[in-house]
Design a protein around this motif. Structure first.
Motif, PDB file in Angstrom:
ATOM      1  N   LEU A 126       0.868  -1.171   0.000  1.00 33.21           N
ATOM      2  CA  LEU A 126       0.000   0.000   0.000  1.00 33.21           C
ATOM      3  C   LEU A 126       0.912   1.230   0.000  1.00 33.21           C
ATOM      4  N   THR A 127       0.976   1.914  -1.130  1.00 32.98           N
ATOM      5  CA  THR A 127       1.882   3.055  -1.252  1.00 32.98           C
ATOM      6  C   THR A 127       1.170   4.352  -1.635  1.00 32.98           C
ATOM      7  N   LEU A 128       0.008   4.237  -2.245  1.00 37.41           N
ATOM      8  CA  LEU A 128      -0.730   5.421  -2.700  1.00 37.41           C
ATOM      9  C   LEU A 128      -2.008   5.577  -1.877  1.00 37.41           C
ATOM     10  N   PRO A 129      -2.524   6.795  -1.763  1.00 41.32           N
ATOM     11  CA  PRO A 129      -3.771   6.989  -1.007  1.00 41.32           C
ATOM     12  C   PRO A 129      -4.897   6.060  -1.458  1.00 41.32           C
ATOM     13  N   ARG A 130      -5.033   5.822  -2.753  1.00 42.23           N
ATOM     14  CA  ARG A 130      -6.118   4.950  -3.221  1.00 42.23           C
ATOM     15  C   ARG A 130      -5.936   3.517  -2.733  1.00 42.23           C
ATOM     16  N   HIS A 131      -4.690   3.061  -2.558  1.00 44.00           N
ATOM     17  CA  HIS A 131      -4.461   1.716  -2.034  1.00 44.00           C
ATOM     18  C   HIS A 131      -4.986   1.607  -0.605  1.00 44.00           C
ATOM     19  N   TRP A 132      -4.707   2.607   0.206  1.00 40.91           N
ATOM     20  CA  TRP A 132      -5.163   2.613   1.602  1.00 40.91           C
ATOM     21  C   TRP A 132      -6.689   2.706   1.658  1.00 40.91           C
ATOM     22  N   ARG A 133      -7.269   3.585   0.818  1.00 39.44           N
ATOM     23  CA  ARG A 133      -8.731   3.788   0.807  1.00 39.44           C
ATOM     24  C   ARG A 133      -9.449   2.491   0.427  1.00 39.44           C
ATOM     25  N   ARG A 134      -8.915   1.764  -0.524  1.00 34.49           N
ATOM     26  CA  ARG A 134      -9.556   0.549  -1.011  1.00 34.49           C
ATOM     27  C   ARG A 134      -9.431  -0.616  -0.031  1.00 34.49           C
ATOM     28  N   ASN A 135      -8.635  -0.437   0.993  1.00 35.69           N
ATOM     29  CA  ASN A 135      -8.451  -1.507   1.974  1.00 35.69           C
ATOM     30  C   ASN A 135      -9.000  -1.149   3.347  1.00 35.69           C
ATOM     31  N   ARG A 136      -9.947  -0.182   3.372  1.00 34.63           N
ATOM     32  CA  ARG A 136     -10.596   0.172   4.633  1.00 34.63           C
ATOM     33  C   ARG A 136     -11.146  -1.077   5.302  1.00 34.63           C
ATOM     34  N   SER A 137     -10.999  -1.154   6.607  1.00 33.12           N
ATOM     35  CA  SER A 137     -11.440  -2.235   7.482  1.00 33.12           C
ATOM     36  C   SER A 137     -10.470  -3.419   7.495  1.00 33.12           C
ATOM     37  N   ARG A 138      -9.444  -3.388   6.678  1.00 29.35           N
ATOM     38  CA  ARG A 138      -8.466  -4.475   6.644  1.00 29.35           C
ATOM     39  C   ARG A 138      -7.372  -4.229   7.671  1.00 29.35           C
ATOM     40  N   LEU A 139      -6.770  -5.291   8.150  1.00 34.38           N
ATOM     41  CA  LEU A 139      -5.647  -5.236   9.070  1.00 34.38           C
ATOM     42  C   LEU A 139      -4.377  -5.084   8.238  1.00 34.38           C
ATOM     43  N   VAL A 140      -3.519  -4.125   8.623  1.00 32.82           N
ATOM     44  CA  VAL A 140      -2.283  -3.884   7.877  1.00 32.82           C
ATOM     45  C   VAL A 140      -1.095  -3.796   8.825  1.00 32.82           C
ATOM     46  N   LYS A 141       0.064  -4.089   8.261  1.00 37.47           N
ATOM     47  CA  LYS A 141       1.319  -3.915   8.976  1.00 37.47           C
ATOM     48  C   LYS A 141       2.073  -2.817   8.231  1.00 37.47           C
ATOM     49  N   VAL A 142       2.586  -1.822   8.980  1.00 34.42           N
ATOM     50  CA  VAL A 142       3.248  -0.691   8.351  1.00 34.42           C
ATOM     51  C   VAL A 142       4.275  -0.098   9.314  1.00 34.42           C
ATOM     52  N   LYS A 143       5.346   0.469   8.749  1.00 33.28           N
ATOM     53  CA  LYS A 143       6.307   1.182   9.581  1.00 33.28           C
ATOM     54  C   LYS A 143       5.846   2.624   9.732  1.00 33.28           C
ATOM     55  N   VAL A 144       5.735   3.059  10.984  1.00 33.03           N
ATOM     56  CA  VAL A 144       5.364   4.434  11.306  1.00 33.03           C
ATOM     57  C   VAL A 144       6.541   5.014  12.089  1.00 33.03           C
ATOM     58  N   ALA A 145       7.186   6.025  11.502  1.00 32.12           N
ATOM     59  CA  ALA A 145       8.342   6.653  12.149  1.00 32.12           C
ATOM     60  C   ALA A 145       9.380   5.604  12.552  1.00 32.12           C
ATOM     61  N   GLY A 146       9.640   4.643  11.674  1.00 35.66           N
ATOM     62  CA  GLY A 146      10.656   3.635  11.918  1.00 35.66           C
ATOM     63  C   GLY A 146      10.234   2.475  12.798  1.00 35.66           C
ATOM     64  N   ARG A 147       9.008   2.486  13.316  1.00 33.90           N
ATOM     65  CA  ARG A 147       8.510   1.428  14.202  1.00 33.90           C
ATOM     66  C   ARG A 147       7.413   0.653  13.483  1.00 33.90           C
ATOM     67  N   GLU A 148       7.507  -0.688  13.494  1.00 31.58           N
ATOM     68  CA  GLU A 148       6.492  -1.501  12.829  1.00 31.58           C
ATOM     69  C   GLU A 148       5.224  -1.565  13.675  1.00 31.58           C
ATOM     70  N   VAL A 149       4.090  -1.291  13.020  1.00 30.62           N
ATOM     71  CA  VAL A 149       2.795  -1.227  13.685  1.00 30.62           C
ATOM     72  C   VAL A 149       1.811  -2.096  12.909  1.00 30.62           C
ATOM     73  N   THR A 150       0.946  -2.788  13.648  1.00 23.17           N
ATOM     74  CA  THR A 150      -0.143  -3.539  13.029  1.00 23.17           C
ATOM     75  C   THR A 150      -1.449  -2.929  13.519  1.00 23.17           C
ATOM     76  N   GLY A 151      -2.278  -2.507  12.571  1.00 21.06           N
ATOM     77  CA  GLY A 151      -3.542  -1.882  12.930  1.00 21.06           C
ATOM     78  C   GLY A 151      -4.559  -2.027  11.818  1.00 21.06           C
ATOM     79  N   ARG A 152      -5.793  -1.686  12.134  1.00 21.20           N
ATOM     80  CA  ARG A 152      -6.890  -1.761  11.172  1.00 21.20           C
ATOM     81  C   ARG A 152      -7.117  -0.384  10.559  1.00 21.20           C
ATOM     82  N   ILE A 153      -7.284  -0.342   9.242  1.00 25.24           N
ATOM     83  CA  ILE A 153      -7.548   0.926   8.558  1.00 25.24           C
ATOM     84  C   ILE A 153      -8.985   1.336   8.859  1.00 25.24           C
TER      85      ILE A 153
END
Length: 168
Positions: free
Chosen positions: A81-108
């Motif tokens: 998920l790199t573009l805003p449309r990728h994130w928008r199209r995956n609303r309600s899905r669980l994702v893993k992403v680095k936020v400020a260098g820290r890996e986070v798992t959360g629901r969009i």
């Protein structure tokens, strides 16, 4: 040549790759849309792209040297998920992403052109895209357990039919 056809078909061109497979080339095209990817529409899109490529070849514009195989489909859950449309199209899905260098798992929870709101362990936080690395959708098998059991639905329908017959 491909992108205008994809756009006219109501899709976004997510990826296009050409690889050699033996004596042929494999032209792989990934498309997506806010409405999802419907197999009938993808088949129609595939025919349109194939027709355009054949026409270009007949007119002397050999875009792909030799024989090729065309695959048109969706990028699937493995796409980052790199573009805003990728994130928008995956609303309600669980994702893993680095936020400020820290890996986070959360629901969009929400996504717009500026950023995404994630629910991480019950805490909702908004992040601008520039603070995020590429997100990765986590496949959740436990969510399948939340779906209604098809046998229960069939039983409910059978009960309705029986009630209708008894009242007749």
């Amino acid at each position: 040549m491909v992108e205008p056809i994809v756009t006219a078909g109501g899709f976004d061109l997510e990826d296009l790759s050409i690889t050699r497979v033996g004596r042929k080339h494999l032209l792989r095209i990934a498309v997506d849309s806010d409405e999802g990817v419907d197999l009938d529409k993808v088949a129609e899109l595939s025919r349109s792209i194939s027709t355009a490529l054949d026409k270009a070849e007949a007119e002397g514009d050999e875009l792909i040297a030799g024989e090729y195989e065309l695959e048109v489909g969706s990028p699937g859950v493995s796409r980052p998920l790199t573009l805003p449309r990728h994130w928008r199209r995956n609303r309600s899905r669980l994702v893993k992403v680095k936020v400020a260098g820290r890996e986070v798992t959360g629901r969009i929870i929400a996504a717009d052109d500026a950023g995404v709101t994630l629910d991480v362990d019950g805490t909702k936080t908004k992040h601008v895209y520039t603070d995020l690395g590429p997100g990765k959708v986590e496949v959740e098998l436990k969510r399948l357990a939340e779906l209604p059991d098809p046998e229960d639905e069939a039983t409910d329908e059978d009960d309705d039919e029986e009630e209708g017959e008894d009242g007749a």
